[in-house]
Motif scaffolding. Structure first.
Motif, short mmCIF file in Angstrom:
data_model
loop_
_atom_site.label_atom_id
_atom_site.label_comp_id
_atom_site.label_asym_id
_atom_site.label_seq_id
_atom_site.Cartn_x
_atom_site.Cartn_y
_atom_site.Cartn_z
N HIS A 3 6.04 -2.44 8.93
CA HIS A 3 5.29 -2.81 7.73
C HIS A 3 3.78 -2.76 7.96
N ASP A 4 3.30 -3.42 9.02
CA ASP A 4 1.86 -3.49 9.26
C ASP A 4 1.27 -2.11 9.49
N GLU A 5 1.99 -1.26 10.21
CA GLU A 5 1.51 0.10 10.44
C GLU A 5 1.45 0.89 9.13
N GLY A 8 -1.44 -0.39 7.06
CA GLY A 8 -2.67 0.04 7.72
C GLY A 8 -2.97 1.51 7.47
N ARG A 19 -6.33 -5.06 3.21
CA ARG A 19 -4.88 -4.86 3.31
C ARG A 19 -4.21 -5.23 1.98
N GLU A 23 -1.57 -3.07 -0.07
CA GLU A 23 -0.28 -3.60 -0.54
C GLU A 23 -0.11 -3.33 -2.02
#
Length: 138
Positions: A3-5, A8, A19, A23
């Motif tokens: 998710h974070d990648e 990003g 971010r 999102e």
């Protein structure tokens, strides 16, 4: 891809300042895409994305106006919906949606992106997948 990648990558490619904006762009694009493509494709795509991101594709699937083949909409209507969901103007929504699709294209395996591309009208497909570099070409 985690998710974070994923978020990003969207933030970097769309040159978004937070971010949260990444999102929002991801949610707006994928919810609109889920309305437009066949439900089975949306489900297959959701299964290959991080859970939190895949949920954007599942959330609209149960809406009564969405058929098994997806809602027919013009290129303009597609991007109007993304812009409305993202609360941005249409040119920025187009840019953000293309950035999200680039990351989606790199995150999924097999010919899934090609199948999604083929389910769209040619004009929408060309604009939405213009920056894709994975299986869908570019």
């Amino acid at each position: 891809m985690r998710h974070d990648e994923f978020i990003g990558q969207v933030q970097a490619r769309a040159r978004l300042d937070s971010r949260g904006a990444a999102e929002s762009a991801t949610r707006a694009t994928l919810e609109t895409l889920a309305e437009r493509i066949p439900a089975g494709l949306a489900d297959n795509l959701a299964a290959q994305l991080p859970h939190e991101i895949g949920e954007h594709l599942r959330r609209v699937e149960a809406a009564p106006e969405i058929s098994a083949t997806g809602v027919r909409m013009s290129r303009q209507e597609f991007f109007d919906r993304v812009a409305q969901r993202e609360d941005k103007d249409v040119p920025k929504a187009v840019h953000d949606a293309r950035s999200v699709i680039e990351v989606v294209d790199e995150a999924v395996q097999g010919n899934l992106t090609d199948r999604i591309r083929q389910s769209l009208d040619e004009e929408l497909s060309q604009i939405l997948f213009a920056g894709s570099t994975g299986t869908a070409g570019g």
